[in-house]
Design a protein around this motif. Sequence first.
Motif, mmCIF file in Angstrom:
data_model
loop_
_atom_site.group_PDB
_atom_site.id
_atom_site.type_symbol
_atom_site.label_atom_id
_atom_site.label_comp_id
_atom_site.label_asym_id
_atom_site.label_seq_id
_atom_site.Cartn_x
_atom_site.Cartn_y
_atom_site.Cartn_z
ATOM 1 N N SER A 214 -5.149 -2.222 -10.721
ATOM 2 C CA SER A 214 -5.410 -1.094 -9.823
ATOM 3 C C SER A 214 -6.847 -0.616 -9.957
ATOM 4 C CB SER A 214 -4.460 0.054 -10.141
ATOM 5 O OG SER A 214 -3.127 -0.358 -9.978
ATOM 6 N N ARG B 30 -0.820 4.205 -2.148
ATOM 7 C CA ARG B 30 -1.716 3.696 -3.184
ATOM 8 C C ARG B 30 -3.186 3.825 -2.790
ATOM 9 N NH1 ARG B 30 -1.370 -2.449 -3.570
ATOM 10 N NH2 ARG B 30 -2.737 -2.136 -1.771
ATOM 11 N N ASP B 31 -3.522 3.444 -1.571
ATOM 12 C CA ASP B 31 -4.923 3.439 -1.166
ATOM 13 C C ASP B 31 -5.472 4.855 -0.974
ATOM 14 O OD1 ASP B 31 -4.688 0.715 -1.232
ATOM 15 O OD2 ASP B 31 -4.492 0.475 0.949
ATOM 16 N N ARG B 32 -4.629 5.763 -0.474
ATOM 17 C CA ARG B 32 -5.071 7.145 -0.240
ATOM 18 C C ARG B 32 -4.873 8.021 -1.472
ATOM 19 N NH1 ARG B 32 -2.785 9.360 5.397
ATOM 20 N NH2 ARG B 32 -4.356 10.945 4.915
ATOM 21 N N GLN B 33 -4.212 7.474 -2.500
ATOM 22 C CA GLN B 33 -3.966 8.212 -3.738
ATOM 23 C C GLN B 33 -3.245 9.535 -3.453
ATOM 24 O OE1 GLN B 33 -5.612 6.989 -7.205
ATOM 25 N NE2 GLN B 33 -4.715 5.449 -5.867
ATOM 26 N N SER C 228 0.819 -1.221 0.000
ATOM 27 C CA SER C 228 0.000 0.000 0.000
ATOM 28 C C SER C 228 0.848 1.265 0.000
ATOM 29 C CB SER C 228 -0.928 0.011 1.218
ATOM 30 O OG SER C 228 -0.176 0.002 2.423
#
Length: 659
Positions: free
Chosen positions: A659, A128-131, A67
């Motif tokens: 993704s 990745r998860d929070r962009q 992540s």
Amino acid sequence: MCGIAGVLSFDNTPEIDMIRRMLSRLSHRGPDGSGIYRDAHVALGQTRLAIVDVVGGTQPMSNEDGSVWITFNGEIFNHVELRSELAALGHRFRSHSDTEVIVHAWEQWQEGCFARFNGQWALAIWERDRQRLILSRDRLGVRPLYLFRDRGRIVFASEVKAIFADPGVPRSFDRVGLAETMTFWSTIAPRTVFVGIEQLPPGHLAVITRESYDVRAFWRPEFPPLGQEEQQDLERNADDVRERLIEAVRLRFLRSDVPVAAYLSGGIDSAVIAAVISRYTDVPLHTFSLRFSDVDFDEGPFQRRMAERLGTEHHEVTVCAGDIGAAFPEVVRHAETPLLRAAPAPMLLLSALAREHGYKVVVTGEGADEVFAGYDIFREGRLREFVARDPDSAVRASALDLLYPWMARAPGQAPAFAREFFGRNLSADDPAMSHRPRWDSTASLLALTTPHADWPTDVTGGLVAAMPAQNSAWDPLSRAQWLEMTTLLPGYILASQGDRMLMANSVEGRFPFLDRDVVDLANRLPSRHKLLGMDEKHVLKRAFWDLLPESILTRPKQPYRSPDASAFFGNESAPWVDEVMAPDEVAAAGIFEPAAAASLMRKCRRKGGARMGNTDNMRTLAMISTQLVYRQFILGDGSSGAAQPLAEPLTVIDRAAHS
């Protein structure tokens, strides 16, 4: 040490061929391997110079669940201590690299981690998860980080030439950036000499999301109010300086999985570093020195004396003016900016010597002059402050004759000129009084430029306005040090003359005097302990008097210099100069008046570049280097011409489809 590059796009998946092209421009920064990570919105890349955890430190690297991803250029010297702290908090590690420590430190402390790092870095972290993309650069700007922003898209890299691998990035001169260079010797971050290309300021981080681009400082140079310094005892401060610098040297010399060498210049700073290594480690030391065939610039006797005293395995490269002229186009290609001195060129040749002997890492004395007040500009500021208290005093004004005794045309040889020139702008209310003579002298270059609406009338006002509000309570020396740490140090000393000339030959530089704890201590010291009367770096000399020979300890300060205009117009003239300075090419670049350029070139040829004053030397270098930047980066794209293959092993992690 490495080269890093990346593309962030919230609307399109970055092309993997783009990141490959970017990395190929950075192959000199990392010949030991390369890696790419890509998902739907980001591509991260790295070319690796393997120094710590040679086997397990491959990048880009992630946390356990993928992540958080990182591409990192630099070293975190206290990674061992941070690893123990993070392990006690429950973090688990798969490698011994400092890169993985950064990943877990970010997870644990978020942006607070950067204040905990003792090191030199430029990095990008992708959540990745929070962009979110996070960019960060070390406190004093040892490592470079450039970026281009355009409609929800970010392109970033260790060097501008990698960003110019993207054909969508425009290439043109930023005249404000050029004006800053022709005043301060370099641009002031975030500006560069190219339109649209920014640099992340030292000591800052950027948090980038689809909605925002937020840049903020995690560290700035700070000094205590005059008279409120924590420790007034000189001997105790000297002991503290010695203790912290010894530890800084040990961290940088011993925390490496490859051998480390040292530069030896002949001055106090590098002599202290080499002496500490010899006294406090049991590792054989190789030293490297730069010599000149011209005795006016050569410091060989002092270098050899120190090497013999320490018993090092000593290596030298002797440089003549013709060597500088021949190397200069490559120097500018790596520096990526106009240069007002030719001094970076010999440093390129010195790093080549270190690499030829198998060294990837060298420790050097850079930073001591800024941190412990070693430059003549600080002595000059002290004298000008003295005169400002009574400008009409002939006795006080005569003190200015003592400035710059090492110069062939020292002010003391023309007392009336010295008093008139250094007696200008003597205002106690001006926080930049110390630097006005240098800025005014350098800014005379702008008189040779072409009329253009984009030329600023003055670039000093913005810098002075950016000084911390509390600077009015600082000692004048502290204000001068702040200016030097903000201008010349990151923009020229650590960039054009440092990182770029080292990494051009795949050599990492480490700078003990810029250690976090050393800088914090030095900034808290009373100014009189750093500059005692006219004795520069007084506390440093006091701290290491027993390790240095008297001839070096008491040697008058002589800054590093090299031949300038004579490198292009002497007996071994550079044939390419006529091409880049041709009137039609000067006119096409649109920066300098062709008639003024032609007149200066005639003068240089008539004199063979010799016996030219400081101003004409600067003008010559500014014109030639600016024309090289125009040819290499505006007409060209900064590449060397031939495509460079990515270093093996190459690791590609492509998650774009998932993704």
